[in-house]
Design an enzyme around this catalytic site. Structure first.
Site, PDB file in Angstrom:
ATOM      1  N   SER A 137      54.592  42.566 105.773  1.00 52.46           N
ATOM      2  CA  SER A 137      53.499  43.340 106.362  1.00 52.46           C
ATOM      3  C   SER A 137      53.316  43.231 107.869  1.00 52.46           C
ATOM      4  O   SER A 137      52.660  44.087 108.461  1.00 52.46           O
ATOM      5  CB  SER A 137      52.185  42.998 105.654  1.00 52.46           C
ATOM      6  OG  SER A 137      52.055  41.610 105.595  1.00 52.46           O
ATOM      7  N   PRO A 169      58.653  33.894 106.857  1.00 52.97           N
ATOM      8  CA  PRO A 169      57.708  33.960 105.738  1.00 52.97           C
ATOM      9  C   PRO A 169      57.665  35.377 105.154  1.00 52.97           C
ATOM     10  O   PRO A 169      57.736  36.360 105.891  1.00 52.97           O
ATOM     11  CB  PRO A 169      56.367  33.603 106.379  1.00 52.97           C
ATOM     12  CG  PRO A 169      56.675  33.086 107.739  1.00 52.97           C
ATOM     13  CD  PRO A 169      58.039  33.548 108.118  1.00 52.97           C
ATOM     14  N   MET A 170      57.568  35.442 103.846  1.00 51.57           N
ATOM     15  CA  MET A 170      57.584  36.725 103.157  1.00 51.57           C
ATOM     16  C   MET A 170      56.477  37.651 103.640  1.00 51.57           C
ATOM     17  O   MET A 170      56.679  38.856 103.766  1.00 51.57           O
ATOM     18  CB  MET A 170      57.470  36.480 101.653  1.00 51.57           C
ATOM     19  CG  MET A 170      57.944  37.624 100.839  1.00 51.57           C
ATOM     20  SD  MET A 170      59.565  38.186 101.393  1.00 51.57           S
ATOM     21  CE  MET A 170      60.119  39.004  99.964  1.00 51.57           C
ATOM     22  N   CYS A 171      55.292  37.072 103.929  1.00 50.78           N
ATOM     23  CA  CYS A 171      54.182  37.947 104.336  1.00 50.78           C
ATOM     24  C   CYS A 171      54.495  38.615 105.681  1.00 50.78           C
ATOM     25  O   CYS A 171      54.149  39.770 105.907  1.00 50.78           O
ATOM     26  CB  CYS A 171      52.859  37.183 104.375  1.00 50.78           C
ATOM     27  SG  CYS A 171      53.010  35.516 104.952  1.00 50.78           S
ATOM     28  N   THR A 172      55.192  37.883 106.570  1.00 50.88           N
ATOM     29  CA  THR A 172      55.586  38.471 107.857  1.00 50.88           C
ATOM     30  C   THR A 172      56.566  39.620 107.629  1.00 50.88           C
ATOM     31  O   THR A 172      56.424  40.709 108.189  1.00 50.88           O
ATOM     32  CB  THR A 172      56.265  37.407 108.742  1.00 50.88           C
ATOM     33  OG1 THR A 172      55.409  36.302 108.861  1.00 50.88           O
ATOM     34  CG2 THR A 172      56.598  37.954 110.106  1.00 50.88           C
TER      35      THR A 172
END
Ligand code: ZN
Length: 463
Positions: free
Chosen positions: A246, A240-243
């Site tokens: 950040s 996932p992009m958020c992982t």
């Protein structure tokens, strides 16, 4: 080892029915008496494997020599074999594309290359070798495109401008195969839903790994395409992009961060230079940045090899995806019944071959012309849609860009490949479909590197 066995096997050549006009005089200055006797045996007499519509004729050779244009994609292990065999079979209009340069480790099997060629583009060297080696008029036998970042455009122009009669792939990349497959499908024309057979360009796809291989014949729009049998390829793991952005936990997260976000932002090799998995300097740059990021998060395990693996998206267990196409066997002259349609070959321990008919998938996203449905509850987040597009075994997209028409305006919901747009659209990933203003029946247009065409999905909101 593979090829001599293969060449003597009982597989008939994939000769389809040639009804094309013959033009030109084929007995040019380079032809000596009897030069094409072996090829003539296929073209000038019937046999148990000839296609029922095939009429043996002395004119077919002229078509083969003067008219037929063939595109060979990949000048590596398979490509060398293909180029040699096609050229010796009388094809004079061969075009070859390869984006790699020659590495010393290629020399044991890629026999058109010599130690002095290390570092030079494969397509150039292979074309020169064939041109120099095969006597007579064969000087222009190969044209070469060593494509770089503009590969899609070059291929698209090629296929529409040159009008190839057949395309043969010896690639190690699933994405490139799917792209080519999609492009040939995009060239099909339908009249009242009926496929115009003259718009079909057959694709012969092959691959090898060690002593295993496979070969398949694809008649776009008629037989199973690459995407129809996408389940044969192991799905790719996406983070996932958020992982990635950040909260990285794995070395792969750090590498993906550099690949997807830092590269387009820093443009270390100049504006518009795409990350090239075959360029050691590029990989080195990503490797170093990923190490720095990993150190900041106390993550260990970022290695050069892993970096290369993540960037090139090397898939383990590619055995099933790889194919042997033995040169002459698939010389393309439409006289014989084609291979139907998927051949596996294994001589790891003894010799085993098996051919089966891969079936078309009714709702294949590439070739079926059936609208694709996406079913999600209104509370689903855009991130989940993205996850589905990339992880669903029959879609396996890589970095889908999603657009929708909202209130009469075309709106990009998410686009990963351009850093500024990615940053601007990233907040959408955490919004629900409802919050984004998407309604039941909404059309979503999805673009991806796996296909030259935009795939249209119809959103079905479930309650
Ligand atoms: Zn298909």
């Amino acid at each position: 080892l593979v090829f001599p066995v293969f060449m003597q096997s009982t597989l008939c050549p994939i000769f389809l029915v040639c009804r094309m006009a013959v033009d030109g005089e084929h007995m040019g200055s380079g032809d000596w008496d009897g030069r094409w006797n072996h090829v003539k045996k296929f073209l000038e007499r019937p046999g148990p494997f000839t296609h029922p519509d095939f009429e043996p004729s002395t004119e077919s050779l002229g078509f083969l020599l003067e008219t037929c244009k063939i595109l060979v994609i990949g000048a590596g292990g398979l490509g060398c074999e293909l180029l040699k065999n096609l050229a010796l079979s009388g094809l004079r209009h061969i075009h070859v594309i390869d984006m790699d340069t020659i590495d010393i480790s290629n020399l044991n099997r890629q026999f058109l290359f010599r130690p002095k060629d290390v570092g030079r583009p494969k397509a150039d060297v292979a074309a020169d070798f064939v041109n120099n080696r095969i006597p007579g008029y064969c000087i222009n036998i190969c044209k070469r495109w060593t494509y770089t970042s503009k590969k899609s455009k070059t291929l698209m122009n090629l296929s529409t401008d040159v009008k190839f009669h057949i395309i043969v792939c010896g690639l190690d990349s699933v994405i490139a195969r799917r792209w080519m497959n999609g492009m040939l499908i995009s060239l099909l024309s339908y009249e009242d839903g009926v496929l115009d057979p003259s718009s079909i360009i057959p694709l012969i796809d092959g691959g090898t790994e060690g002593f295993k291989g496979n070969a398949r014949v694809i008649l776009p729009g008629m037989t199973a395409c690459i995407d129809c049998t996408l389940e044969l390829y192991p799905p790719q793991i996406n983070f996932p992009m958020c992982t990635i952005a950040s909260m990285p936990r794995l070395p792969e997260h750090c590498i993906e961060y550099v690949r997807m976000l830092q590269w387009p932002k820093d443009t270390p090799f100049g504006d518009g230079v795409c990350l090239d998995g075959d360029n050691p300097e590029h990989i080195q740059w990503v490797f170093q940045r990923a190490q720095e990021r990993a150190a900041n998060y106390n993550i260990t395990g970022v290695t050069y090899r892993l970096t290369q693996g993540v960037v090139k998206r090397i898939i383990p267990a590619v055995a099933s995806t790889n194919a042997v196409i033995a040169g002459r066997k698939q010389t393309v002259f439409f006289a014989y019944i084609p291979l139907n349609n998927y051949l596996v070959f294994n001589d790891v321990d003894g010799l085993y071959t098996y051919t089966f008919e891969a079936e078309r998938k009714e709702n294949c996203s590439a070739c079926s012309q059936v609208p694709q449905d996406l079913q999600f509850p209104p509370s689903a987040k855009l991130q989940e849609v993205l996850k589905y597009l990339t992880e669903n075994a029959s879609l396996q997209m890589k970095s889908p860009a999603i657009t929708a028409t909202l209130e009469g305006k075309n709106k990009t919901l998410y686009l990963q490949t351009i850093a500024s747009i990615e940053e601007r659209t990233r907040p959408n990933l955490c919004k629900t479909l409802k919050e984004l203003g998407l309604s039941d029946g909404q059309e979503l247009a999805v673009a991806d590197v796996t296909t030259p065409q935009t795939v249209l999905f119809k959103l079905k909101l479930t309650s």
